[in-house]
Design a protein around this motif. Structure first.
Motif, PDB file in Angstrom:
ATOM      1  N   THR A   1       8.512 -40.111 -51.800  1.00 27.95           N
ATOM      2  CA  THR A   1       9.849 -39.604 -50.821  1.00 27.95           C
ATOM      3  C   THR A   1      10.512 -38.815 -52.442  1.00 27.95           C
ATOM      4  O   THR A   1      10.206 -39.303 -53.329  1.00 27.95           O
ATOM      5  CB  THR A   1      10.601 -40.893 -50.858  1.00 27.95           C
TER       6      THR A   1
ATOM      7  N   ILE B   1      16.539 -41.842 -38.155  1.00 22.23           N
ATOM      8  CA  ILE B   1      16.251 -41.166 -38.391  1.00 22.23           C
ATOM      9  C   ILE B   1      15.492 -40.043 -38.052  1.00 22.23           C
ATOM     10  O   ILE B   1      14.975 -40.491 -36.841  1.00 22.23           O
ATOM     11  CB  ILE B   1      15.277 -41.685 -39.866  1.00 22.23           C
ATOM     12  N   LYS B   2      15.467 -38.943 -38.602  1.00 24.42           N
ATOM     13  CA  LYS B   2      14.084 -37.891 -37.854  1.00 24.42           C
ATOM     14  C   LYS B   2      13.895 -36.926 -38.519  1.00 24.42           C
ATOM     15  O   LYS B   2      14.349 -36.469 -39.931  1.00 24.42           O
ATOM     16  CB  LYS B   2      14.941 -37.575 -36.714  1.00 24.42           C
ATOM     17  N   ARG B   3      12.802 -36.189 -38.434  1.00 23.32           N
ATOM     18  CA  ARG B   3      12.141 -35.085 -38.393  1.00 23.32           C
ATOM     19  C   ARG B   3      12.641 -34.146 -38.437  1.00 23.32           C
ATOM     20  O   ARG B   3      13.048 -33.528 -37.560  1.00 23.32           O
ATOM     21  CB  ARG B   3      10.860 -35.756 -38.991  1.00 23.32           C
TER      22      ARG B   3
ATOM     23  N   LYS C   1      11.244 -32.588 -44.644  1.00 24.51           N
ATOM     24  CA  LYS C   1      12.725 -32.301 -44.503  1.00 24.51           C
ATOM     25  C   LYS C   1      12.923 -33.194 -43.149  1.00 24.51           C
ATOM     26  O   LYS C   1      12.407 -33.691 -42.018  1.00 24.51           O
ATOM     27  CB  LYS C   1      13.088 -31.658 -43.638  1.00 24.51           C
ATOM     28  N   LEU C   2      13.185 -34.965 -43.863  1.00 27.41           N
ATOM     29  CA  LEU C   2      14.538 -36.083 -42.920  1.00 27.41           C
ATOM     30  C   LEU C   2      15.818 -35.644 -42.354  1.00 27.41           C
ATOM     31  O   LEU C   2      16.348 -35.355 -43.815  1.00 27.41           O
ATOM     32  CB  LEU C   2      14.009 -37.242 -43.551  1.00 27.41           C
ATOM     33  N   ASN C   3      16.033 -36.178 -41.778  1.00 24.19           N
ATOM     34  CA  ASN C   3      17.741 -36.691 -41.668  1.00 24.19           C
ATOM     35  C   ASN C   3      18.185 -37.859 -41.359  1.00 24.19           C
ATOM     36  O   ASN C   3      16.986 -38.548 -40.708  1.00 24.19           O
ATOM     37  CB  ASN C   3      17.856 -35.288 -40.171  1.00 24.19           C
TER      38      ASN C   3
ATOM     39  N   TYR D   1      13.182 -35.802 -48.279  1.00 26.37           N
ATOM     40  CA  TYR D   1      12.017 -35.441 -48.217  1.00 26.37           C
ATOM     41  C   TYR D   1      10.700 -36.546 -48.687  1.00 26.37           C
ATOM     42  O   TYR D   1      10.945 -37.390 -49.573  1.00 26.37           O
ATOM     43  CB  TYR D   1      11.950 -34.363 -49.746  1.00 26.37           C
TER      44      TYR D   1
ATOM     45  N   PHE E   1       6.299 -43.340 -36.859  1.00 26.28           N
ATOM     46  CA  PHE E   1       7.687 -42.552 -37.264  1.00 26.28           C
ATOM     47  C   PHE E   1       6.719 -41.735 -36.842  1.00 26.28           C
ATOM     48  O   PHE E   1       7.287 -40.862 -36.046  1.00 26.28           O
ATOM     49  CB  PHE E   1       7.849 -42.325 -38.843  1.00 26.28           C
TER      50      PHE E   1
ATOM     51  N   TRP F   1      15.745 -38.789 -33.305  1.00 25.30           N
ATOM     52  CA  TRP F   1      16.603 -40.003 -33.645  1.00 25.30           C
ATOM     53  C   TRP F   1      15.768 -40.844 -33.187  1.00 25.30           C
ATOM     54  O   TRP F   1      15.794 -41.470 -31.846  1.00 25.30           O
ATOM     55  CB  TRP F   1      18.085 -39.814 -33.071  1.00 25.30           C
TER      56      TRP F   1
ATOM     57  N   GLY G   1       8.418 -37.503 -34.471  1.00 27.95           N
ATOM     58  CA  GLY G   1       9.073 -37.898 -35.220  1.00 27.95           C
ATOM     59  C   GLY G   1      10.287 -36.765 -35.220  1.00 27.95           C
ATOM     60  O   GLY G   1      11.587 -36.839 -35.522  1.00 27.95           O
TER      61      GLY G   1
ATOM     62  N   LYS H   1      19.424 -34.837 -47.205  1.00 26.54           N
ATOM     63  CA  LYS H   1      17.907 -35.076 -46.000  1.00 26.54           C
ATOM     64  C   LYS H   1      17.142 -35.999 -47.375  1.00 26.54           C
ATOM     65  O   LYS H   1      17.455 -35.697 -48.409  1.00 26.54           O
ATOM     66  CB  LYS H   1      17.731 -33.566 -46.109  1.00 26.54           C
TER      67      LYS H   1
END
Lengths: 178, 192
Positions: free
Chosen positions: A40, A108-110, A150-152, A71, A139, A129, A126, A69
């Motif tokens: 990560t 979280i989401k991708r 990338k993740l938010n 990663y 996930f 949300w 993913g 973000k």
């Protein structure tokens, strides 16, 4: 003389067998051992305005999206795997709380696939949300090696009704063979 | 000789190519973890305001026409103002209260200026405060709403607590004719 020769042959065969067994063992372990690691970087941050008010009588906005973000890299220390293998894997996530309010939901989401490192591979799931709980949950999944997935992040149910405090939790990502 | 070659071969496999068999990775099993820390702070907040804002309350006595009769109250009551508030508290806080006091001017002699807060009304949520009843305003702070927890009243008129100002002649001997007296009442929300 014949007997001595026979003993030597038997000994030689035994050594060969042991040698072959060890080689076989290494190859088997090499084929089935864990070639992938998840790494990560980055992470969420929430602007202070999320938790401030200028008008009495109002509540915080219920939803706060992270300004930054996170990663994930799915790679291997195995050179061959990184470029030529196509192992399938899946990522799970859970929350390990230090200080947390149960009313708060961390989601979280991708948001991107990142960059494919191996010659082939795919990523799916993913993209919506999900609320991260204290129990590991699926996930997203994929195959091959990838970097900078990338993740938010966002918080839900932010409210003045939640006790004022310094909240801290850890998102734990685990990679499994799929 | 054969043994030596085999040994060298095995050692080479073992030490120079550990990634082939996963040596040096987490536990050698098919799971590997990494972490992202999440941290943020919810601060303690205590906000109050009046709705509508910048409204002047006007209270008056009527001019006395017939000697010997009680002084009539003209505009003796005003309940046009609402108080809104938002309060966040830590787990260790006991709560908050709202005090009111005259911070500019003085109440004319012989007259009492009273203030009361209604029960909470509106679409807010949380642990609202409780009115303490009617107080006689003075230059000292007095509590008009107590036991405020974590809550928000909603913003605007008809939300929160309606404030009612009234005047009453309490001592005719001290009553004096005067031009209008301007008073400023200040409300403060504070920790218990």
């Amino acid at each position: 003389m014949t007997c001595r020769l026979l003993i030597q042959l038997v000994t030689f065969d035994s050594m060969n067998r042991i040698f072959l067994l060890i080689v076989f063992f290494l190859l088997v372990v090499g084929a089935t051992g864990q070639p992938l690691v998840v790494t990560t970087s980055g992470g969420p941050s929430f602007h202070s305005s999320v938790f401030s008010l200028t008008e009495a009588g109002k509540n915080f906005k219920s939803r706060a999206v992270s300004q930054t973000k996170g990663y994930l890299d799915v790679t291997s220390t195995n050179y061959w795997y990184n470029y030529y293998s196509n192992y399938r894997w899946r990522i799970s996530v859970y929350r390990y709380d230090v200080i947390w309010a149960q009313e708060l939901s961390l989601q979280i989401k991708r948001v991107s696939n990142g960059t494919r490192v191996s010659n082939s591979g795919s990523i799916s799931g993913g993209k919506s949300w999900i609320s991260v709980s204290n129990i590991p949950q699926y996930f997203f999944k994929g195959s091959g090696a990838w970097s900078n997935i990338k993740l938010n992040f966002r918080l839900q149910n932010v409210s003045v009704l939640i006790p004022a405090d310094d909240y801290q939790t850890t998102l734990v990502f685990t990679i499994y063979e799929d | 000789m054969v043994k030596k070659i085999k040994g060298t071969f095995l050692l080479t496999l073992f030490f120079l190519f550990p990634p082939i068999y996963g040596w040096g990775q987490n536990g050698g099993g098919w799971d590997e973890e990494d972490y992202i820390d999440v941290a943020f702070s919810i601060p303690e907040i205590a906000l109050i305001d009046m709705e509508p804002s910048n409204v002047h309350v006007k209270l008056s006595l009527k001019e006395q026409v017939n000697p010997g009769e009680a002084v009539e109250i003209g505009d003796g009551e005003d309940n046009s103002i609402w108080i809104n508030y938002t309060s966040t508290l830590s787990s260790y806080s006991l709560g908050r209260s709202i005090n009111a006091q005259v911070t500019y001017g003085t109440v004319p002699p012989g007259i009492s200026l009273y203030l009361s807060a209604s029960e909470y009304k509106g679409n807010g949520k949380g642990s609202m405060g409780s009115p303490t009843g009617t107080i006689s305003l003075s230059n000292s702070p007095q509590t008009i709403i107590s036991n405020i927890g974590r809550c928000y009243t909603g913003n605007g008129k008809n939300k929160g607590h309606r404030l009612t100002y009234t005047i009453e002649v309490t001592d005719y001997s001290k009553l004096e004719y005067s031009e209008a007296s301007d008073l400023q009442v200040t409300y403060t929300i504070s920790d218990i």
